[in-house]
Motif scaffolding. Structure first.
Motif, mmCIF file in Angstrom:
data_model
loop_
_atom_site.group_PDB
_atom_site.id
_atom_site.type_symbol
_atom_site.label_atom_id
_atom_site.label_comp_id
_atom_site.label_asym_id
_atom_site.label_seq_id
_atom_site.Cartn_x
_atom_site.Cartn_y
_atom_site.Cartn_z
ATOM 1 N N LEU A 28 0.693 -1.358 -0.359
ATOM 2 C CA LEU A 28 0.176 0.142 0.457
ATOM 3 C C LEU A 28 0.591 1.539 0.381
ATOM 4 N N TYR A 29 0.181 2.548 -1.169
ATOM 5 C CA TYR A 29 1.253 3.576 -1.056
ATOM 6 C C TYR A 29 0.567 4.520 -1.356
ATOM 7 N N GLU A 30 0.951 6.390 -0.799
ATOM 8 C CA GLU A 30 -0.296 7.241 -1.306
ATOM 9 C C GLU A 30 0.276 7.755 -2.380
ATOM 10 N N LYS A 31 -1.036 8.115 -2.936
ATOM 11 C CA LYS A 31 -1.209 8.554 -4.373
ATOM 12 C C LYS A 31 -0.695 9.471 -4.546
ATOM 13 N N GLU A 32 -0.495 10.681 -3.842
ATOM 14 C CA GLU A 32 0.508 11.927 -3.398
ATOM 15 C C GLU A 32 1.193 12.029 -2.502
ATOM 16 N N PRO A 33 1.998 12.160 -2.052
ATOM 17 C CA PRO A 33 2.897 12.284 -1.042
ATOM 18 C C PRO A 33 2.330 13.541 -0.144
ATOM 19 N N THR A 34 2.694 12.999 1.577
ATOM 20 C CA THR A 34 2.127 13.854 2.689
ATOM 21 C C THR A 34 3.282 13.911 3.741
ATOM 22 N N GLY A 35 4.222 13.175 3.344
ATOM 23 C CA GLY A 35 6.044 12.866 4.590
ATOM 24 C C GLY A 35 6.283 14.223 4.397
ATOM 25 N N ILE A 36 6.949 14.154 4.565
ATOM 26 C CA ILE A 36 8.256 15.270 4.782
ATOM 27 C C ILE A 36 9.548 15.637 5.792
ATOM 28 N N ALA A 37 10.495 15.481 5.330
ATOM 29 C CA ALA A 37 12.151 14.819 6.281
ATOM 30 C C ALA A 37 12.337 15.954 5.797
ATOM 31 N N VAL A 38 13.948 17.452 6.319
ATOM 32 C CA VAL A 38 14.288 18.450 5.993
ATOM 33 C C VAL A 38 16.198 17.220 6.121
ATOM 34 N N SER A 39 16.778 18.065 5.249
ATOM 35 C CA SER A 39 17.502 17.195 4.872
ATOM 36 C C SER A 39 18.133 18.215 5.001
ATOM 37 N N LYS A 40 19.963 18.408 5.855
ATOM 38 C CA LYS A 40 20.691 19.856 5.237
ATOM 39 C C LYS A 40 21.603 19.859 4.007
ATOM 40 N N THR A 41 21.198 18.964 3.735
ATOM 41 C CA THR A 41 22.243 18.639 2.251
ATOM 42 C C THR A 41 21.157 19.002 0.796
ATOM 43 N N VAL A 42 19.462 18.568 1.027
ATOM 44 C CA VAL A 42 18.777 18.478 0.743
ATOM 45 C C VAL A 42 17.081 19.394 0.433
ATOM 46 N N GLY A 43 17.441 19.927 1.762
ATOM 47 C CA GLY A 43 16.729 20.589 2.062
ATOM 48 C C GLY A 43 15.634 19.761 2.650
ATOM 49 N N ASN A 44 13.763 20.300 2.294
ATOM 50 C CA ASN A 44 12.444 19.915 2.523
ATOM 51 C C ASN A 44 12.565 18.875 1.602
ATOM 52 N N GLN A 45 11.951 17.811 1.690
ATOM 53 C CA GLN A 45 11.838 16.315 0.773
ATOM 54 C C GLN A 45 11.027 15.635 0.648
ATOM 55 N N LEU A 46 9.767 15.292 0.141
ATOM 56 C CA LEU A 46 8.605 15.349 0.284
ATOM 57 C C LEU A 46 9.026 13.183 0.344
ATOM 58 N N PHE A 47 8.214 12.626 0.823
ATOM 59 C CA PHE A 47 8.209 10.906 1.043
ATOM 60 C C PHE A 47 6.905 11.175 1.170
ATOM 61 N N TYR A 48 6.191 9.398 0.083
ATOM 62 C CA TYR A 48 5.506 8.717 0.182
ATOM 63 C C TYR A 48 5.345 7.795 1.644
ATOM 64 N N HIS A 49 4.118 8.192 2.199
ATOM 65 C CA HIS A 49 3.859 6.482 2.795
ATOM 66 C C HIS A 49 3.604 5.429 2.827
ATOM 67 N N VAL A 50 4.129 4.356 2.643
ATOM 68 C CA VAL A 50 4.023 3.230 2.410
ATOM 69 C C VAL A 50 3.974 2.062 3.598
ATOM 70 N N ILE A 51 3.060 1.132 2.566
ATOM 71 C CA ILE A 51 3.224 0.057 3.985
ATOM 72 C C ILE A 51 4.051 -1.314 2.829
ATOM 73 N N THR A 52 4.596 -2.253 3.642
ATOM 74 C CA THR A 52 4.900 -3.376 2.591
ATOM 75 C C THR A 52 4.664 -4.644 3.308
ATOM 76 N N LEU A 53 5.333 -5.013 2.509
ATOM 77 C CA LEU A 53 3.897 -6.844 2.928
ATOM 78 C C LEU A 53 4.248 -7.421 4.513
ATOM 79 N N ASP A 54 5.930 -7.007 4.543
ATOM 80 C CA ASP A 54 6.577 -7.639 6.411
ATOM 81 C C ASP A 54 5.501 -7.143 7.203
ATOM 82 N N GLY A 55 4.877 -5.809 6.897
ATOM 83 C CA GLY A 55 3.915 -4.964 7.669
ATOM 84 C C GLY A 55 4.916 -4.333 8.208
#
Length: 162
Positions: free
Chosen positions: A97-124
């Motif tokens: 399962l994953y998102e159609k549009e990203p709703t996660g955000i992570a702040v990185s000193k090298t890249v800046g803010n980056q959007l992420f997709y929430h994902v569920i893998t088979l192993d839970g």
């Protein structure tokens, strides 16, 4: 000057909300699989026996649009893409399962803010992937260039995945 921080805080709140919803959906998927020795053919099969509250499936961008269990299978209403046909013996890192549009955000000193997709893998596991990594994983290719961000269930903090 404070506007970007306010936006980042709002995105972080939405991201934590999606994390909590993904936790409940993941639990429902695995309880269903334990009962039937397979994952459901449609995400709507989880409601109401495995995920009681219909709002767990609703998109943070489109509130109160889910009226029936059949609405759960509409990615435009839920922002969820379910990968039916996955077997219990498939690779644990396969995306369920994953998102159609990203709703996660992570702040990185090298890249800046980056959007992420929430994902569920088979192993839970719940992870967050940038778009390039998600696309590679969906194509069945391993992503060695970027790392997923795994969400710790107890603290909702981001920890680089090993």
């Amino acid at each position: 000057a404070a506007w970007p921080q306010i936006i980042d805080q709002q995105i972080a709140v939405v991201s934590r909300e999606v994390d909590a919803k993904f936790q409940q959906i993941m639990l429902g998927l695995h309880l269903y699989a334990a009962d039937f020795d397979r994952f459901p053919l449609q995400l709507s099969e989880l409601h109401p026996n495995y995920v009681k509250n219909l709002s767990i499936f609703e998109s943070p961008r489109k509130r109160a649009l889910l009226k029936t269990a059949q609405d759960i299978d509409n990615p435009d209403l839920t922002n969820l893409i379910y990968m039916p046909g996955r077997a219990l013996q498939d690779l644990g890192s396969d995306i369920l399962l994953y998102e159609k549009e990203p709703t996660g955000i992570a702040v990185s000193k090298t890249v800046g803010n980056q959007l992420f997709y929430h994902v569920i893998t088979l192993d839970g596991k719940k992870t967050r992937l940038p778009k390039a990594s998600l696309e590679l994983r969906l194509c069945g290719k391993m992503d060695f260039l970027t790392k997923a961000v795994e969400t710790s269930p107890s603290t909702s903090t981001q920890v680089p995945k090993k």
